[in-house]
Design a protein around this motif. Structure first.
Motif, PDB file in Angstrom:
ATOM      1  N   THR A 165       0.870  -1.170   0.000  1.00 47.41           N
ATOM      2  CA  THR A 165       0.000   0.000   0.000  1.00 47.41           C
ATOM      3  C   THR A 165       0.904   1.216   0.000  1.00 47.41           C
ATOM      4  N   ARG A 166       0.975   1.877  -1.142  1.00 49.10           N
ATOM      5  CA  ARG A 166       1.835   3.054  -1.278  1.00 49.10           C
ATOM      6  C   ARG A 166       0.957   4.300  -1.346  1.00 49.10           C
ATOM      7  N   HIS A 193     -12.157   7.911 -12.250  1.00 46.77           N
ATOM      8  CA  HIS A 193     -10.723   7.629 -12.311  1.00 46.77           C
ATOM      9  C   HIS A 193     -10.449   6.946 -13.643  1.00 46.77           C
ATOM     10  N   ARG A 194      -9.488   7.461 -14.389  1.00 46.64           N
ATOM     11  CA  ARG A 194      -9.159   6.905 -15.695  1.00 46.64           C
ATOM     12  C   ARG A 194      -7.888   6.069 -15.579  1.00 46.64           C
ATOM     13  N   PHE A 195      -7.932   4.857 -16.160  1.00 44.89           N
ATOM     14  CA  PHE A 195      -6.795   3.945 -16.133  1.00 44.89           C
ATOM     15  C   PHE A 195      -6.557   3.374 -17.523  1.00 44.89           C
ATOM     16  N   VAL A 196      -5.288   3.244 -17.907  1.00 48.51           N
ATOM     17  CA  VAL A 196      -4.948   2.463 -19.081  1.00 48.51           C
ATOM     18  C   VAL A 196      -5.151   1.008 -18.675  1.00 48.51           C
ATOM     19  N   THR A 197      -5.767   0.209 -19.531  1.00 46.44           N
ATOM     20  CA  THR A 197      -6.104  -1.171 -19.189  1.00 46.44           C
ATOM     21  C   THR A 197      -4.885  -1.940 -18.703  1.00 46.44           C
ATOM     22  N   SER A 198      -3.733  -1.727 -19.319  1.00 43.92           N
ATOM     23  CA  SER A 198      -2.539  -2.487 -18.922  1.00 43.92           C
ATOM     24  C   SER A 198      -2.112  -2.175 -17.484  1.00 43.92           C
ATOM     25  N   SER A 199      -2.474  -1.006 -16.945  1.00 42.86           N
ATOM     26  CA  SER A 199      -2.100  -0.683 -15.560  1.00 42.86           C
ATOM     27  C   SER A 199      -2.963  -1.436 -14.555  1.00 42.86           C
ATOM     28  N   ILE A 254      -8.793  -2.694  -6.273  1.00 41.38           N
ATOM     29  CA  ILE A 254      -7.403  -2.732  -5.828  1.00 41.38           C
ATOM     30  C   ILE A 254      -6.540  -3.004  -7.054  1.00 41.38           C
ATOM     31  N   ALA A 255      -5.641  -2.109  -7.358  1.00 41.90           N
ATOM     32  CA  ALA A 255      -4.728  -2.273  -8.497  1.00 41.90           C
ATOM     33  C   ALA A 255      -3.305  -2.353  -7.942  1.00 41.90           C
ATOM     34  N   PRO A 256      -2.759  -3.554  -7.814  1.00 37.85           N
ATOM     35  CA  PRO A 256      -1.481  -3.726  -7.109  1.00 37.85           C
ATOM     36  C   PRO A 256      -0.290  -3.025  -7.754  1.00 37.85           C
ATOM     37  N   HIS A 257      -0.395  -2.642  -9.024  1.00 43.30           N
ATOM     38  CA  HIS A 257       0.728  -1.995  -9.690  1.00 43.30           C
ATOM     39  C   HIS A 257       0.618  -0.473  -9.665  1.00 43.30           C
ATOM     40  N   LEU A 258      -0.368   0.020  -8.933  1.00 43.90           N
ATOM     41  CA  LEU A 258      -0.570   1.465  -8.810  1.00 43.90           C
ATOM     42  C   LEU A 258      -0.512   1.868  -7.341  1.00 43.90           C
ATOM     43  N   PRO A 259      -0.163   3.115  -7.067  1.00 46.15           N
ATOM     44  CA  PRO A 259      -0.208   3.565  -5.666  1.00 46.15           C
ATOM     45  C   PRO A 259      -1.629   3.416  -5.116  1.00 46.15           C
ATOM     46  N   SER A 260      -1.727   3.091  -3.847  1.00 47.24           N
ATOM     47  CA  SER A 260      -3.054   2.862  -3.259  1.00 47.24           C
ATOM     48  C   SER A 260      -3.911   4.118  -3.286  1.00 47.24           C
TER      49      SER A 260
END
Length: 166
Positions: free
Chosen positions: A58-59, A103-109, A136-142
């Protein structure tokens, strides 16, 4: 005595694993560049195959880093369900939460992303007094995770444009 303790622990594990999901009024809609828009109730989500996401960092710049765990349904499992999603690595999604923020996300993120239903202690989020689900997206800051998503709209990178007829 040791056998009695072993049986008691076994029964405790069985009860914990078979814990029924609480009732919660919550819907998550997936629409946009999909074959068919789909809405999942909280009960629908609890009935799908769940995955554990363990040792997630959790960042968050506002709080100290922490290792957490979650249990829920992978986002890409929902994308594979009957409505199906037509996306590529260049696709992006717009996630709207119950409070109206987007919240906008690129699918790969969102690789490895989870619609969390339980926290690392096995407690249902619906019983914590907060929203019953969390992205929860583990490759993104919490700080970019989404509390209480209600809609995920998938956008293709290059929409098909039909040229005007002459």
């Amino acid at each position: 005595m040791g056998t009695l303790i072993g049986v008691a622990l076994f029964l405790l594990v069985i009860v914990a694993c078979n814990q029924q999901a609480p009732e919660a009024e919550w819907d998550l809609t997936i629409d946009g560049s999909v074959k068919q828009p789909t809405t999942y109730s909280f009960q629908d989500l609890t009935g799908l195959r769940r995955t554990k996401l363990t040792n997630t960092l959790t960042r968050n710049p506002e709080n100290p880093d922490e290792i957490t765990s979650w249990e829920g349904v992978t986002l890409f499992l929902l994308f594979k369900e009957p409505g199906g999603v037509e996306y590529s690595v260049d696709s992006w999604v717009l996630v709207t939460s119950a409070d109206g923020t987007s919240h906008r996300f690129v699918t790969s993120s969102l690789r490895g992303a989870l619609i969390a239903l339980k926290d690392g202690e096995g407690a249902w989020l619906a019983e914590t007094g907060e929203t019953p689900i969390r992205l929860i997206a583990p490759h993104l800051p919490s700080s970019q995770w989404v509390n209480g998503p209600v809609r995920i709209t998938v956008h293709s990178p290059h929409p098909t444009v039909t040229p005007p007829s002459q």
